[in-house]
Design a protein around this motif. Sequence first.
Motif, short mmCIF file in Angstrom:
data_model
loop_
_atom_site.label_atom_id
_atom_site.label_comp_id
_atom_site.label_asym_id
_atom_site.label_seq_id
_atom_site.Cartn_x
_atom_site.Cartn_y
_atom_site.Cartn_z
N VAL A 202 -9.14 -4.65 -1.50
CA VAL A 202 -8.70 -3.54 -2.32
C VAL A 202 -9.91 -3.32 -3.15
N MET B 277 0.72 -1.14 0.00
CA MET B 277 -0.03 0.02 -0.07
C MET B 277 0.75 1.24 0.07
N VAL B 278 2.21 0.98 0.29
CA VAL B 278 2.98 2.35 0.60
C VAL B 278 3.94 2.39 -0.44
N GLY B 279 3.98 3.32 -1.17
CA GLY B 279 5.21 3.27 -2.20
C GLY B 279 6.18 4.38 -1.67
N LYS B 280 7.10 4.51 -2.49
CA LYS B 280 8.21 5.66 -1.91
C LYS B 280 8.35 6.81 -2.76
N LYS C 189 1.79 6.93 0.84
CA LYS C 189 1.93 6.84 -0.65
C LYS C 189 0.76 5.81 -1.09
N LEU D 151 -0.21 -6.14 -4.64
CA LEU D 151 -1.53 -5.37 -4.40
C LEU D 151 -1.48 -3.92 -4.34
N PRO D 152 -2.22 -3.37 -5.08
CA PRO D 152 -2.24 -1.76 -5.03
C PRO D 152 -3.27 -1.39 -4.12
N SER D 153 -3.28 -0.04 -3.92
CA SER D 153 -4.36 0.50 -2.99
C SER D 153 -5.95 0.29 -3.60
#
Lengths: 352, 352
Positions: B152, A1-4, B65, B126-128
């Motif tokens: 999701v 869920m958390v990118g950079k 993010k 997995l994306p948000s």
Amino acid sequence: MVGKDNRVTINDVAKMAGVSKGTVDRVLHDRGEVSPKSREKVLKVIEELGYKPNFYASILASQKKHRIVCVIPEYVSGDFWSLTARGVEESAETSSRFGVTVEVVTYDQYDVESFRHVCNRVLADLPSGVVVAPMFRVETLNFVKKLDASGVPYVYIDSKLEDDSYFAYFGMPMFQSGYLCADIMADGRSLEKILVVRIERDKMGYSDPTVARRTGFMEYMAAHCPDTQIVNVFIDPKSPEDIRRKLDEAFAGASGNIGVVMFNSRIHIVAEYIRERRFQGVRVVGFDALEKNLDAIRSGHVHVLIAQHSDRQAAAAVNALVDNLIHGEPVHKKDNYTQMDILNRFNCDYYM
Amino acid sequence: MVGKDNRVTINDVAKMAGVSKGTVDRVLHDRGEVSPKSREKVLKVIEELGYKPNFYASILASQKKHRIVCVIPEYVSGDFWSLTARGVEESAETSSRFGVTVEVVTYDQYDVESFRHVCNRVLADLPSGVVVAPMFRVETLNFVKKLDASGVPYVYIDSKLEDDSYFAYFGMPMFQSGYLCADIMADGRSLEKILVVRIERDKMGYSDPTVARRTGFMEYMAAHCPDTQIVNVFIDPKSPEDIRRKLDEAFAGASGNIGVVMFNSRIHIVAEYIRERRFQGVRVVGFDALEKNLDAIRSGHVHVLIAQHSDRQAAAAVNALVDNLIHGEPVHKKDNYTQMDILNRFNCDYYM
DNA sequence: TTGAAAGCGCTAACAC
DNA sequence: GTGTTAGCGCTTTCAA
């Protein structure tokens, strides 16, 4: 869920350029007082790093406030100008987050004096930007000239005038909309006559913002249906008896196919009359997606409406100013012609 | 130019409630660990003061993010899906300011395997949130079931399936668009026959997202024009010879008024054929405002297009997810049906 | 001409 | 449970 995060900040730029954030900020905003070499270095680093300022951090820090005022005709719920007002409200909501307040001031569109009065009030306490719907040609030109002199950007909505200092315009292409309207009215139908229903007061020479539309309509008819008779009917929209009498009169002689059109947003008046008289086979075309007009489409008393999202128009007008005030963004396009939406009973229910 | 600030901040609330910012923040975000009485007091003060959190300060501080991925068919410049992609790009621009990255992944809409592959890739990391244009019914349902299980949120664009765990849907009302199309094609014209031009491959049972549209069309015709003959013509869009042969065949027998329609975005294929054959008086109606289709309207080979802003649709889909992710906003409407725009040669030039 | 530093409103880690 | 505090990226004094 958390990118950079890979965004480059003003600090990165400062470090790379060997200066402080302050200096970077100064070149960013052209606040002068920067030595040519610093400026150049910073600019180069910005380029290299692809630095993009963080918009929101920026408005957070600079607690600048702006005020935009929208000058439009008075309205009551459900009429044309209430749509515009709604659009303004919407964008006001968003704009308030950027420290921009949006204010609506209204005037009586049948009273020049009230318009003058409103203009003076605006001029007395200059806002950062103005949105105006021009109904009185001369007075509006006078108004915007003063705004221009004070460096206040103004944008026209609905219709525009022939000056060219305006910051932007958002509205329907009026002439084209009349042309389109005529095609919808007459194409493939040999109409005997068309009643152009107009408001009594328009005769009195107040500037009529639909005049270009009527011109477009007439040009189409002259070119494509020279045999169709065009009859102007002037009514007092507030008097049902007057409407009845004038329209009765106009319909009296006709035997064949008849069309009725209005160039403002009040075709529902005609719909009501037709419903009352139980006329069949009259082709009715009008403008704008007022709730009453949509109802008339649903009940079959109006066949087609040519509509525009005047709420979005208004919102776009405000947003253009906000973008400019906050971010110094130049306007993308000066003249923004809204699309013309053709509404009939099969698609009107999906029109917002 | 500078107004004054009357916004109430989290500090004001804290002070008034006799607690610290930390506590206010905790009740604001339901991070637990707050005594009932503090919570209550804070809530009351928030209410009284009409406190609204400053969105941007919030994102600035919490450097969260998010990643959203959009799963759509492969596209080339100018075709239908390129419009969608453009909409995604646009909202990606805005979203990046909120710390949300948007990623487009494409699949071959004629190859289930490629779709499965893409889905697996998405599921693996997995994306948000996910935006998906469903072309393969079963596989898509399978995909979204897994997303749902992982919590999701996903939104459908273009067309939707019959599950109901989706977060939102943005697209045209397909059945209605077919109905509308039939009216535009046939109303007031007694057509002898209508050619429904379809893509050869659609015969092979791949799920055809335009099936509801065709159904709407047929229902209108059955109800209003039972005498008009409807003929399906299957073509291979990549083979000009095939198109020519099939259409020649279909036109051969006819003498009276003929109509041609396609339910996907490729009516320009028909336009090209008609142009080549120099046919006159054939009524051609199609969908979607691709540049090629608009050109066909301008040249008179297509009469009406029913269009939608699929770019805005896509942008709206992404934005709905962003709003939810960032601000916890519930979706306003689950099913968002786009308006159906009727385009002819008189208004097509003002369609964005 | 430039750097340092405070602070915009909020979040989150940490200490009590 | 709750207060404190150090930032997030940027703007804007104020000194130097």
